[in-house]
Design an enzyme around this catalytic site. Structure first.
Site, mmCIF file in Angstrom:
data_model
loop_
_atom_site.group_PDB
_atom_site.id
_atom_site.type_symbol
_atom_site.label_atom_id
_atom_site.label_comp_id
_atom_site.label_asym_id
_atom_site.label_seq_id
_atom_site.Cartn_x
_atom_site.Cartn_y
_atom_site.Cartn_z
ATOM 1 N N HIS A 42 -1.283 -9.014 6.743
ATOM 2 C CA HIS A 42 -1.709 -7.398 6.804
ATOM 3 C C HIS A 42 -0.090 -7.464 7.153
ATOM 4 C CE1 HIS A 42 -5.685 -5.974 6.167
ATOM 5 N NE2 HIS A 42 -5.540 -6.989 7.082
ATOM 6 N N ASP A 59 0.877 -0.787 0.065
ATOM 7 C CA ASP A 59 0.269 -0.455 0.122
ATOM 8 C C ASP A 59 0.719 1.219 0.236
ATOM 9 O OD1 ASP A 59 -3.095 -1.288 -0.192
ATOM 10 O OD2 ASP A 59 -2.825 -1.529 2.311
ATOM 11 N N ALA A 96 -8.939 2.036 -0.978
ATOM 12 C CA ALA A 96 -9.344 1.344 -1.855
ATOM 13 C C ALA A 96 -11.035 0.599 -0.293
ATOM 14 C CB ALA A 96 -9.335 -0.027 -3.087
ATOM 15 N N ASN A 97 -10.518 -0.340 -0.469
ATOM 16 C CA ASN A 97 -11.330 -0.991 0.466
ATOM 17 C C ASN A 97 -11.580 -0.801 2.106
ATOM 18 O OD1 ASN A 97 -9.165 -2.888 -0.521
ATOM 19 N ND2 ASN A 97 -10.388 -4.140 1.496
ATOM 20 N N TYR A 98 -10.271 -0.982 2.035
ATOM 21 C CA TYR A 98 -9.848 -0.744 3.948
ATOM 22 C C TYR A 98 -9.488 0.162 4.493
ATOM 23 C CZ TYR A 98 -9.228 -5.417 5.368
ATOM 24 O OH TYR A 98 -8.945 -6.390 6.247
ATOM 25 N N GLY A 129 0.132 9.123 1.808
ATOM 26 C CA GLY A 129 -0.006 10.187 1.624
ATOM 27 C C GLY A 129 -0.635 11.135 1.088
ATOM 28 N N TYR A 175 -6.781 2.342 7.229
ATOM 29 C CA TYR A 175 -6.069 2.250 7.987
ATOM 30 C C TYR A 175 -5.186 3.190 8.702
ATOM 31 C CZ TYR A 175 -4.908 -1.954 5.421
ATOM 32 O OH TYR A 175 -4.538 -3.455 4.593
HETATM 33 CU CU LIG Z 1 -7.839 -7.888 6.366
#
Ligand SMILES: [Cu+2]
Length: 720
Positions: free
Chosen positions: A467, A326, A408-410, A333, A412
């Site tokens: 992860h 990622d 996208a989907n996640y 950033g 953090y």
């Molecule tokens: Cu996960």
């Protein structure tokens, strides 16, 4: 990295000092050498690159990324000590020549004058730069206009309205086998309405698409001729689509600081409770903490998240390509969220904006990208003297510096915590939506049970995955030169064998081993041995212990090993995540453990930590850099659906015989006057708060921990 063309600017670097040279109303003399790039600097650097490119016959450039080029550590520290000149202010720009032949350029631009000047212009052969937000948006638009794609969607799924189709581009790179072209893998989903959670409706097709060439390389449809009924059941969390009333059980919970926060901020410099540091930010790493000291003593020269990998465990074609890097693939950033007061963080908040480039050489500002505030974290320390009931207890605070990125989907969230007792904490928070897929024919035939995932709804599979988050720590540990001559020592507990020295079998020992070279400094956590790593400075001796002062790295969350096979692309390009700890000697070019670029024609030359450490350089007495991985194996739960409750990973750094006693003895014994006694409040009237109680018999209003009239839990002397 191989260089085919290198054009050195014939523009000589300007003579003279920087201080006092005006640039868009802010003098360079006001800048900290590690300050992030500013809007006017992005514009100046972009214009300089355009003009330089035009001289070379390049009609148009696409601006992939820009950052202030970080000066070398020694130069920064010499300047900050007053022993050296201000390091040159420069921008590092990654540019794309999108017209044929495609090229990627690294340009260094001098920012000392009112206008930028290109100092170097280097073609990076065969690489692909990160997939920026502009790339993500444009590639989705382009794919949705591709005739071959439109025909496929219509014939296979009957989808003709592209507004109801979500296509998530993931980097593919050499994992697809061909480094040529800007090839992305697109995961496809349907929406039942504009705000619908499309991950509830996965299509069974993955498209490999070169979005620069507008060419579909390959189409994988999991169910082939059998076709796929797109799962129809909605699963939503959007406030307009939740099909149940909000709970009404919560009363307000406010964090009030009537006199404001206890930190002081000047530009990007922060002081709080003895801590001093600089807040940095880049398109790649997001938040960076620089030059961190406590009580005037250096602790860390630099700390930031360096890389992420999310390898998926579904072994069947085409999911061998499914791994998200990622940071190098997308730029953390670039993916930062604008935070909202009273929502993402509570309290009295200081925000820092993120200033980033866009693909046209313009400026994008993410407002409130970094959040900083204080939190109460419970008890700092306590002792109750049972003989007379006297109590000494102190509350503990931490300063939180954080940002949240959406990839996208996640989501953090990354949180640095500075505590009053010297502890440094790092916490990663995982939330957002799990990545979903359609089923394979064998799974359909097996009652819809996925083989390598969790069934979230009929036809919706969340793959098993891991992860890993790698943090780069450049310790200084009492060294004003940024951590020269340090040692990294592995410390663990070792049970003693029975024998004359241990006749009763109760003995255990603490064993220390200096990690002398890179090959022996690739380590795994071992909680069964209480394994920690300390960074010590042999040139700074604690007067009490007579031994070097140190800071220790303490793994927090249980961290799994990477489960992909060592020969897999996940474990080769993502080799950084196959060990929990790596140590390298400081090198200013070694910042990106999975390489500087997402794609390189030869993974062996991707120049990540696996390649750097092959030299097996000396670490004993070196300027050591620690690379530590946090990890989790994510077997998706139904409770993670449709949006995942925050999952937390953490580690800590703690002073270890750095001070000569508990550094928080000077915390004042003050009582929190906003606190209330529940029973008194239930009865109503006076005495419902400490403030109202003032000098009431049960609650002393001012000092905490006052001596009680009589001890209420006397203990017999035999239990002493
Ligand atoms: Cu996960």
């Amino acid at each position: 990295m191989t260089t085919q063309l290198q054009h050195q600017s014939d523009v000589a670097r300007r003579a003279g000092t920087l201080a006092g040279k005006a640039q868009a109303g802010v003098t360079l003399g006001d800048l900290h050498p590690l300050d992030p790039i500013r809007a006017e600097e992005i514009l100046a650097a972009a214009q300089a690159c355009r003009e330089y490119g035009a001289q070379l016959g390049i009609p148009k450039l696409r601006f992939n990324s820009m950052a202030a080029q970080e000066p070398e550590k020694g130069a920064v520290l010499a300047y900050l000590r007053g022993d050296g000149p201000r390091p040159a202010r420069r921008a590092l720009a990654v540019l794309e020549v999108t017209a044929e032949p495609y090229a990627v350029i690294e340009a260094v631009v001098d920012l000392e004058g009112a206008q930028g000047e290109v100092l170097s212009w280097k073609e990076m052969v065969g690489v692909q730069p990160c997939l920026t937000i502009d790339d993500v948006v444009e590639s989705e638009e382009r794919l949705k206009a591709n005739p071959e794609f439109l025909a496929l969607m219509a014939s296979r799924y009957g989808i003709t309205d592209m507004q109801l189709l979500a296509v998530d581009p993931w980097y593919s790179g050499f994992r697809y086998g061909s480094p040529e072209g800007r090839i992305l893998q697109f995961l496809l989903y349907m929406r039942s309405s504009p705000d619908d959670n499309h991950y509830a409706h996965p299509l069974d097709t993955i498209i490999f698409y070169d979005y620069h060439a507008d060419r579909i390389h390959k189409v994988y449809s999991q169910n082939g001729e059998a076709g796929w009924d797109v799962p129809a059941q909605d699963a939503n969390f959007h406030r307009t689509l939740v099909d149940r009333p909000w709970r009404t059980t919560q009363k307000p919970l406010n964090i009030v600081q009537p006199e404001g926060p206890s930190f002081a901020v000047r530009g990007n410099l922060v002081s709080w409770e003895g801590w001093d540091f600089h807040v940095g930010f880049s398109w790649r790493e997001g938040l960076i903490l620089n030059n961190l000291s406590l009580a005037g003593r250096p602790v860390l020269y630099r700390a930031a998240l360096a890389e992420i990998i999310v390898p998926y465990g579904e072994p069947r074609e085409p999911f061998q390509y499914k791994a998200a890097y990622d940071i190098v693939d997308y730029g953390l950033g670039f993916c930062a969220n604008p935070l909202e007061l009273g929502c993402d963080c509570l309290g009295h908040i200081k925000y820092f904006d993120a200033v980033l480039n866009n693909s046209r050489g313009g400026v994008t500002v993410i407002k409130k990208a970094v959040c900083m505030h204080e939190e109460d974290v419970g008890m700092a320390w306590k002792h109750y003297e049972y003989r007379n009931g006297h109590v000494e207890v102190r509350r503990h605070r931490r300063l939180v510096i954080s940002f949240i990125a959406t990839i996208a989907n996640y989501e953090y969230g990354f949180y640095w915590y500075l505590y009053q007792d010297g502890t440094i904490g790092f916490e990663g928070k995982l939330t957002g939506i799990v990545s979903t897929h359609a089923l394979f024919p064998a799974e359909v035939a097996n009652g819809g049970q996925p083989q390598w995932g969790t069934r979230l709804a009929p036809g919706v599979n969340a793959h098993i995955h891991q992860h890993f988050f790698m943090v780069r720590l450049d310790p200084a540990v009492d060294c004003p030169e940024g951590g020269k001559n340090l040692q990294v020592v592995e410390v663990e507990a070792e049970p003693m064998p029975l024998g004359p020295a241990n006749p009763h079998g109760v003995g255990f020992d603490i064993v220390e081993r200096v990690l002398g070279r890179e090959a022996e400094a690739q380590r795994m956590c071992a909680p069964e041995r209480s394994r920690v790593w300390k960074v010590q400075n042999p040139n700074s001796i604690n007067p009490v212990t007579g031994k070097p002062v140190a800071w220790k790295l303490m793994p927090g969350s249980p961290c799994p090993p990477m489960l992909a096979h060592p020969t897999s692309s996940h474990a080769t390009r993502g080799v950084f995540a196959t060990k929990h700890l790596w140590v390298t000697p400081y090198h200013p070019k070694e910042m990106n453990p999975a390489g500087d670029y997402p794609l390189h024609p030869d993974p062996e030359q991707n120049q990540g930590i696996g390649q750097w450490t092959r030299a097996n350089r000396n670490l004993d007495g070196a300027d050591c850099v620690l690379w530590f991985n946090l990890g989790i194996t994510h077997v998706v739960r139904l409770e993670d659906w449709p949006v995942m409750p925050v999952e937390r990973l953490e580690f800590h750094l703690k002073p270890w015989n750095f001070f000569t006693q508990n550094p928080t003895l000077d915390l004042p014994p003050t009582r929190n006057i906003a606190s209330r006694n529940y029973d008194d409040a239930q009865r109503g009237g006076a005495g419902t708060s400490v403030a109202a109680a003032a000098a009431s018999a049960s609650e002393g209003a001012g000092a905490c921990c006052a001596q009680a009239p009589t001890p209420n839990t006397p203990q017999p002397a035999s239990k002493l």
